[in-house]
Design a protein around this motif. Sequence first.
Motif, mmCIF file in Angstrom:
data_model
loop_
_atom_site.group_PDB
_atom_site.id
_atom_site.type_symbol
_atom_site.label_atom_id
_atom_site.label_comp_id
_atom_site.label_asym_id
_atom_site.label_seq_id
_atom_site.Cartn_x
_atom_site.Cartn_y
_atom_site.Cartn_z
ATOM 1 N N TYR A 1 50.710 78.921 8.977
ATOM 2 C CA TYR A 1 51.064 77.499 8.986
ATOM 3 C C TYR A 1 52.507 77.232 8.586
ATOM 4 N N VAL B 1 44.550 73.814 0.790
ATOM 5 C CA VAL B 1 45.396 73.974 1.977
ATOM 6 C C VAL B 1 44.893 75.109 2.856
ATOM 7 N N SER B 2 44.518 76.225 2.257
ATOM 8 C CA SER B 2 44.056 77.369 3.035
ATOM 9 C C SER B 2 42.788 77.038 3.811
ATOM 10 N N ALA C 1 41.631 73.996 4.561
ATOM 11 C CA ALA C 1 41.919 72.963 5.564
ATOM 12 C C ALA C 1 42.608 73.560 6.784
ATOM 13 N N SER C 2 43.534 74.483 6.571
ATOM 14 C CA SER C 2 44.229 75.131 7.685
ATOM 15 C C SER C 2 43.277 76.013 8.489
ATOM 16 N N ASP D 1 41.225 73.811 10.576
ATOM 17 C CA ASP D 1 42.068 73.287 11.655
ATOM 18 C C ASP D 1 42.164 74.283 12.808
ATOM 19 N N SER E 1 46.777 73.977 16.938
ATOM 20 C CA SER E 1 47.720 74.542 15.981
ATOM 21 C C SER E 1 48.758 75.396 16.701
ATOM 22 N N GLN F 1 45.336 69.016 6.718
ATOM 23 C CA GLN F 1 46.333 70.008 6.319
ATOM 24 C C GLN F 1 47.712 69.389 6.151
ATOM 25 N N THR F 2 48.095 68.483 7.061
ATOM 26 C CA THR F 2 49.434 67.890 7.012
ATOM 27 C C THR F 2 49.652 67.109 5.725
ATOM 28 N N ILE G 1 49.702 69.679 2.646
ATOM 29 C CA ILE G 1 50.864 70.561 2.564
ATOM 30 C C ILE G 1 52.017 69.877 1.824
#
Length: 700
Positions: free
Chosen positions: A57, A138-139, A141-142, A145, A315, A402-403, A406
């Motif tokens: 990401y 974050v991990s 959520a990414s 995604d 992504s 994620q956005t 982050i």
Amino acid sequence: MSRAVTDESRESGLETPIAKRLLIGDPLTSEKLDEQLLPKRMALPIFASDALSSVAYAPQELLMILLIGGTALLTFSPWIAAAVVLVLVVVVTSYRQLIKAYPSGGGDYEVARKNLGEIPGVIVGAALLVDYVLTVAVSVASGVDNIISAIPELNPFRIEFAVGFVILIVIVNLRGVREASAVFAIPTYLFIGSVAVMIVVGLARTVAGDAPIASSAQYAVQGESLTQAAMILLILRAFSSGCSALTGVEAVSNGVPAFRKPKVRNAQQTLSLMGVIAIALFVGLVIVALVSNVHYAENPCSLVGFDCENTPQPSLMAQVAAATFGAGSIPFFIIQAATACVLLLAANTAFNGFPLLGSTLARDGYAPKALNTRGDRLVYSNGMIILGVLAVIVLIVYQADQTDLIQLYIIGVFVSFSLGQIGMVRHWRRSLRELAALTEEAAGQQSARYERRSAINGLVINSVGAGMTVLVLVIVTITKFTHGAWLVFLAIPILAVLMLGVNRYYRDVEHEIAMDDTVHFGSQGDVAIVLVNRLQKPTVKAIDYARAANHDKTLAVHINVDEAESDQLQRDWREHDVPVPLVIIDSPYRAYTSPVAGFIKKYRANHGSAVVTVYLPQYIVGHWWESFLHNRRSRRLAQQLMLLHGVSITLVPWLLDSSEVIYGRRSRPLPGQQRGGQWTPGPDHQVHNRPDSKPPTAES
């Protein structure tokens, strides 16, 4: 019902509940702790998965921020990527020095606390704890995604998937470090291998004149018009987002105790290998993304022609994989699956770092002592559960976006980077002063010359690291503060103040209970009080326990709130010839604690500083709902009576038949049984006194 019973549980008479055994396995003995230590090949996926997965990401965030100003700004991306790589090289090199100097696992917290003082150390600890929570959020959520990028139909269930994955990762980690490493190793190495192959294929196609083209290359971008100052700020913001590739670097320094011997060398080699792999994947992805003309926008609706209302934006990794191998191809799904897995499992780095750091903080008195307790599988399970709960809360609040998440990220890690490196500079300067103070003969020895040369090298490396990490921290603060990072700057000092408060509390308690010359052993007499409601088996068991303890005097005390019940109790007492005096205390206001407390105070006033032991029968049940069907008076009485001076509480358990759900056995037989209406003591018991003709009072 079948049960697996460990040797230890057999000896203790307890069994591991089947649900717990299935989830986390049977308990491990402390002697097996060394078997849980990790070789380098298993330590890499455990401690480096966060840093390695961030390359999935970090390029995306870097290009996304630049695209706000239009496609023309993408020309700056190679230079920004080069700056990120330079920072990564410096940080990895600096942490090799930190591992060497402080191999105990405290990492930046230990360095800052020992070299900069208590408050900087606590700030580092708070910053890392916050960042570990955000790492998980974050991990995960990414990872979700990337799953949705491959299967867009799952988009409505984004939050549910994220929460479910956190729970799954918690359970896997609770099974122990060694088992977790075995689970995480395959996805991590599959990610490294598949992404490396994708980069090589994409670059080979480019060289051959058949460059891959991303699906988003066809969409024009509605960029914002920027002034020169705004453009510079946007470039710095892109750099700060790209620096998310550095997250997780510190995890190796925190996890040195988990490595096999030689711990320092193995940890340094793992850190270096992690840095090389992360740099190669980061640079390769940026190049292939630029070659394939990937357009990933912060606001998908700014992509002209893209159906942002009905289609989730793929992504960067999905776009590059589709451009290189073709959307829907087997390699495409392999890369997406490996990326999603490694991003989800990157949270595992936090599930190793957070409990270890929490244990260190608890050992130093800055966190609750429960965080320094190993669970059944020799891991710090309390810390893992707390981390999981906090991560779930963050994911729900931010809708697993994620956005948005982050923007909160990497603040904490660069706070710890900066203070840790400054602490290392002070460490090396102190080492050089100590070496300079050696006698001329000692200073001339080869070992002293080697230590001096090593200290000088460390000072230079960590000075560069300190300067660069402080600079990045300033840039990250400026560019992310108004985008949500202010919450992190609020959370870190609040947590630090709480940690200092915990430390002050523990310090005050230690001072209060410390042994000194005023402590004396002056208690006189020993009386047991068995609280009685009705004459039943649990009551008889409590009386039997009290008599077996050979107190100077044993009394049974009944609180009279119902005349009929009290009269029946006295008749039963005489009928069964119970060999303990029965004291009945009237309670016109139907209270229990106050009459008992008043009786004890009066007894101690008349008989001196006697030690009073109160025996309370208590039911042990096997089902949670049974606790609502019994009056939990014993526990409430115990909590209140413990406030009385000179009183100790003994809860005498009576295992109901349902308790075999927990213990695997029915209630134990009484040491003494009732036969023919008369009291018959157990084989080891003797009757020392008979009931008085009249109920005794406190004066007697």
